[in-house]
Each structure stands twice: as structure tokens, then as C-alpha cells.
Design a protein around this motif. Structure first.
Motif, mmCIF file in Angstrom:
data_model
loop_
_atom_site.group_PDB
_atom_site.id
_atom_site.type_symbol
_atom_site.label_atom_id
_atom_site.label_comp_id
_atom_site.label_asym_id
_atom_site.label_seq_id
_atom_site.Cartn_x
_atom_site.Cartn_y
_atom_site.Cartn_z
ATOM 1 N N TRP A 40 93.321 -28.488 32.434
ATOM 2 C CA TRP A 40 91.928 -28.207 32.089
ATOM 3 C C TRP A 40 91.058 -29.453 31.939
ATOM 4 C CZ3 TRP A 40 91.421 -23.468 33.267
ATOM 5 C CH2 TRP A 40 92.438 -22.546 33.023
ATOM 6 N N ALA A 139 86.348 -24.965 31.553
ATOM 7 C CA ALA A 139 86.578 -24.504 32.921
ATOM 8 C C ALA A 139 86.619 -22.979 32.971
ATOM 9 C CB ALA A 139 87.897 -25.067 33.445
ATOM 10 N N ARG A 161 77.657 -24.115 37.979
ATOM 11 C CA ARG A 161 78.401 -24.252 39.233
ATOM 12 C C ARG A 161 78.776 -25.713 39.482
ATOM 13 N NH1 ARG A 161 75.270 -22.782 43.710
ATOM 14 N NH2 ARG A 161 73.495 -23.526 42.514
ATOM 15 N N GLY A 162 80.044 -25.940 39.818
ATOM 16 C CA GLY A 162 80.505 -27.266 40.181
ATOM 17 C C GLY A 162 80.223 -28.325 39.134
ATOM 18 N N GLU A 166 87.820 -30.722 39.252
ATOM 19 C CA GLU A 166 89.012 -29.895 39.394
ATOM 20 C C GLU A 166 90.166 -30.640 38.732
ATOM 21 O OE1 GLU A 166 90.785 -26.741 39.814
ATOM 22 O OE2 GLU A 166 88.985 -26.689 41.059
ATOM 23 N N THR A 172 86.728 -33.113 43.874
ATOM 24 C CA THR A 172 86.560 -31.669 44.007
ATOM 25 C C THR A 172 86.093 -31.129 42.668
ATOM 26 O OG1 THR A 172 88.384 -31.646 45.583
ATOM 27 C CG2 THR A 172 87.723 -29.525 44.667
ATOM 28 N N ARG A 174 84.782 -27.778 40.011
ATOM 29 C CA ARG A 174 84.965 -26.367 39.662
ATOM 30 C C ARG A 174 83.859 -25.955 38.704
ATOM 31 N NH1 ARG A 174 90.539 -26.549 36.090
ATOM 32 N NH2 ARG A 174 90.151 -28.551 35.124
ATOM 33 N N ASP A 175 83.741 -24.657 38.534
ATOM 34 C CA ASP A 175 82.693 -24.112 37.682
ATOM 35 C C ASP A 175 83.080 -24.208 36.213
ATOM 36 O OD1 ASP A 175 81.458 -23.499 40.061
ATOM 37 O OD2 ASP A 175 81.827 -21.347 39.939
ATOM 38 N N GLN A 176 82.056 -24.184 35.391
ATOM 39 C CA GLN A 176 82.237 -24.322 33.949
ATOM 40 C C GLN A 176 81.428 -23.245 33.230
ATOM 41 O OE1 GLN A 176 80.107 -27.580 31.710
ATOM 42 N NE2 GLN A 176 82.188 -28.395 31.633
#
Length: 185
Positions: A40, A139, A161-162, A166, A172, A174-176
Motif C-alpha cells: 500500500w 489506495a 484518479r492516478g 502503484e 505507474t 493508481r487511484d486513491q
């Protein structure tokens, strides 16, 4: 209102929140190399050995001194064992806003440590530091952290978003999920 970060031990719920010390380097390294932690969290630089963990401790002390963030080592009040961390980050003094984050060592998980530490730092941030808003991001998919946020009175506000790296990557995203609490809540 004169806003500032002055390190002070915070106590309650059987916990003591104190600043990190140089002799905590081994415990910090064990924490940040734990697979569940790494699932995470991704640091701005790799923390894979004692030298990198010591640098992380140095940066935490520097952040306190500069008033940029407040990072607490969460310990058991009676025995002093390190259980995790809770911190205020991304302080925006003009807006009286910050972000909060937390983690626990494997042996402290499932015992309410993160929630109690969150409660202590939230109360301190509103009452002593003078913040108006505290944001909490985790995350998407980290259901345990989501429950800690909700139980702590941090209302879900949406998905960014983003907004975070990652796991184990810095190329890379990821969303939160974003949660927040106001001093007036």
C-alpha cells in the motif's frame, strides 16, 4: 492564530505517540520492508537497508524542525514497544489544512492501534495545532484503511484518479480514495 508544530508526546487508548529516535532505525526498516506495508505504500526513494532507514529518520526530524510535517512513532504506553506510525503531512498553513497517514507493524494489526493513533493526532491537530481540515488518502482497494478512516470520522469525499504510486513503482499510478474531517465536524 499562530500555527506551529511543537513536538509533544500524545497519550491515550493505551498508546504513547512520540517522535522517532535514532535507535528506532531497525524497527522502522522492518516496518517499511514488510510485504503488507509495501503493498500500500511506496516511498520517494528506496528504503531497503539501515542507511536508507536512517535517512528516513533524519528527514522526519528535519520535517518537524521546519514545520513541514509531524511524524509520530506509535508505541505501547506501558511497555514502549513500537507499534506503528501516524503523521501529518502536506501542511498548507494558510489554509490550515494537512493530510494524515498511518501504518502499523504486523504484530499490532487488528488491535485498533491505527484508529486510536488517528484519533490522538486528529484531536491534537485541531485543538493544539489549530488546523481546520485534515485529509486522509488511501489506495483504492485498501478496505482496512477505509474502515479506519470512517470510524475516525473522516467522511469519504471521492476518488482521486492516478493520485499515488502503484505498489513498488514510481512510474505507474493508481487511484486513491479521499476522506476528510473538519475541525467543525
Amino acid at each position: 492564530m499562530d500555527l506551529q508544530l511543537i513536538p509533544a508526546d500524545l497519550r491515550g487508548h493505551g498508546l504513547r505517540l512520540r517522535t522517532w529516535r535514532d535507535d528506532d532505525v531497525h524497527t522502522l526498516l522492518r516496518a517499511v520492508t514488510d510485504p503488507e506495508y509495501q503493498r500500500w505504500n511506496t516511498h520517494a526513494f528506496p528504503v531497503e537497508d539501515e542507511a536508507a532507514a536512517a535517512e528516513l529518520l533524519r528527514l522526519r526530524a528535519l520535517g518537524w524542525a521546519r514545520g513541514e510535517f509531524a511524524t509520530y512513532c506509535v508505541t505501547d504506553e506501558s511497555g514502549g514497544a513500537v507499534l506503528g506510525q501516524v503523521s501529518l503531512n502536506s501542511l498548507q498553513w494558510p489554509m490550515r489544512c494537512a493530510r494524515v497517514g498511518y501504518w502499523t507493524l504486523p504484530e499490532a494489526r487488528g488491535r485498533g492501534v491505527a484508529g486510536h493513533a488517528l484519533s490522538l493526532i486528529t484531536d491534537w491537530a485541531f485543538k493544539e495545532v489549530g488546523l481546520h481540515r485534515i485529509e486522509l488518502g488511501h489506495a483504492v482497494g485498501h478496505e482496512v484503511s477505509c474502515r479506519v478512516a470512517e470510524r475516525g470520522g473522516y467522511a469519504a469525499e471521492g476518488t482521486l484518479r492516478g493520485a499515488m504510486w502503484e505498489a513498488g513503482r514510481r512510474d505507474t499510478f493508481r487511484d486513491q480514495h479521499l476522506h476528510a474531517r473538519l475541525s467543525t465536524d
